[in-house]
Design an enzyme around this catalytic site. Structure first.
Site, PDB file in Angstrom:
ATOM      1  N   TYR A  46       0.828  -1.205   0.000  1.00 38.91           N
ATOM      2  CA  TYR A  46       0.000   0.000   0.000  1.00 38.91           C
ATOM      3  C   TYR A  46       0.859   1.250   0.000  1.00 38.91           C
ATOM      4  CZ  TYR A  46       0.846   0.999   5.000  1.00 38.91           C
ATOM      5  OH  TYR A  46       1.426   1.322   6.205  1.00 38.91           O
ATOM      6  N   LYS A 162       6.547  -1.876   1.800  1.00 41.35           N
ATOM      7  CA  LYS A 162       5.374  -1.307   2.470  1.00 41.35           C
ATOM      8  C   LYS A 162       4.181  -2.249   2.311  1.00 41.35           C
ATOM      9  CE  LYS A 162       3.192   3.216   3.166  1.00 41.35           C
ATOM     10  NZ  LYS A 162       3.372   3.289   4.611  1.00 41.35           N
ATOM     11  N   GLU A 195      12.443   2.634  13.841  1.00 46.87           N
ATOM     12  CA  GLU A 195      11.554   3.716  13.384  1.00 46.87           C
ATOM     13  C   GLU A 195      10.305   3.658  14.246  1.00 46.87           C
ATOM     14  OE1 GLU A 195       9.963   2.950   9.396  1.00 46.87           O
ATOM     15  OE2 GLU A 195      10.194   0.806   9.755  1.00 46.87           O
ATOM     16  N   LEU A 220      11.310   1.339   6.814  1.00 46.75           N
ATOM     17  CA  LEU A 220      10.648   1.766   5.583  1.00 46.75           C
ATOM     18  C   LEU A 220      11.391   2.974   5.013  1.00 46.75           C
ATOM     19  CD1 LEU A 220       7.947   1.171   3.936  1.00 46.75           C
ATOM     20  CD2 LEU A 220       7.200   3.334   4.920  1.00 46.75           C
TER      21      LEU A 220
END
Ligand code: PDD
Length: 300
Positions: A46, A162, A195, A220
């Site tokens: 996505y 992702k 993250e 990411l």
């Protein structure tokens, strides 16, 4: 009649329209097949793109990352890039999105349940939705900053893709909410922050350097991160891409997160400890403003 909870899809405005597999459908009725591999196996990727002043922000790098995610899971774009951009614009237009976001999900498609990939490509699933978010929601976060907690990073080893396999992220965000915070900063087995659960993590270290982890399979490759790095370089801010520990984050001068929906917002508390003076720091604000200018964000 019982009141619908605020997150219920059935509360969507009557005019809300979502694109599903070639059709524009009323959001409340938009659905996919029960054997869609995205639903059964998380076999889908996505993108979330910010919409500001009716314009898609950082559109090209989002599409670049989408193509990369697809390649990494052995898929190709469901239609040409140009055609996809037309549908994206149409979804934004039909939903009259001025400030908000667009969500694009591509699934491998529908087949009888089997873990292994199909021998021949399926017809991919494509879902595109969009909605307005009042500017005041972000403005409040920009002004006051947000709180974060730390949690072990329990995700799979390919966080650079992702995918919609977001259960660890969802659980970490829930822990954050239950602790009175917004974001969870995820910590690897060696004690370094990778993250956030939905955003890249940054600090300003004791020497005044702006620090974020370098790209690898561990994080990411955030589009906002990429644009912030370019903007910071152009402004000749000292930026270092390296790992940092929880202890270093707790004693950092400033901390912030970046993502398409949050732009760059200050993290003012981690695990109940104030960062700096407990307000979004000056470099964080500067980076937000540099990013807003470079990305073309509208403030009205
Ligand atoms: N999340 N890291 C993770 C785990 C993310 O989910 C996101 C974005 C980012 C920031 O990426 P970008 O700058 O490209 O938005 C980093 C989106 C907004 C979401 O899942 O809603």
């Amino acid at each position: 009649m019982t009141a619908l909870p605020k997150w219920s899809t059935a509360r969507a405005p009557a005019g809300r329209i979502t694109y599903v597999n070639g059709q524009y459908i009323h959001h409340g009725e938009a659905s996919v097949h029960v054997e869609d591999r995205g639903l059964q196996l998380g076999d889908s990727i996505y993108e979330v793109c910010n919409v500001s002043g009716g314009t898609l922000i950082d559109e090209a790098p989002h599409l670049d990352r989408m193509e990369r995610s697809l390649r990494e899971i052995r898929m190709v774009m469901p239609m040409s890039r140009e055609a996809l951009q037309l549908v994206m614009r149409e979804v934004v237009r039909r939903n009259r999105v001025h400030h908000g976001f667009i969500y694009i999900q591509i699934t491998r498609g529908v087949m009888r349940r089997d873990h292994a990939l199909p021998a021949q490509p399926l017809k991919p699933g494509l879902i595109i939705s969009a909605r307005n978010v009042p500017l005041s929601v972000l403005d409040k976060k920009l002004a006051s900053g947000v709180k974060a907690i730390t949690r072990p990073d329990e995700r799979w080893a390919r966080r650079d893709i992702k995918t919609t396999q977001l259960l660890p992220n969802a659980l970490a965000r829930t822990d954050a909410r239950e602790a009175g915070a917004l974001e969870a900063w995820l910590v690897d087995a060696d004690g370094f922050i990778t993250e956030g659960a939905v955003a890249n993590a940054w600090i300003v270290d004791a020497d005044g350097n702006v620090v974020t982890r370098a790209l690898s399979n561990d994080v990411l490759p955030g589009v906002t991160r990429q644009v912030v790095l370019q903007a910071a370089e152009e402004a000749q801010l000292p930026v270092i891409q390296r790992k940092f520990t929880v202890a270093e984050a707790l004693s950092a001068r400033e901390a912030f997160i970046t993502s398409s929906t949050s732009t760059a917002i200050g993290v003012v508390e981690i695990d109940g400890r104030k960062i700096g003076n407990g307000q979004p720091g000056p470099l964080t604000r500067r980076i937000h403003d540099l990013y807003a200018k470079k990305a073309g964000l509208k403030s009205v």
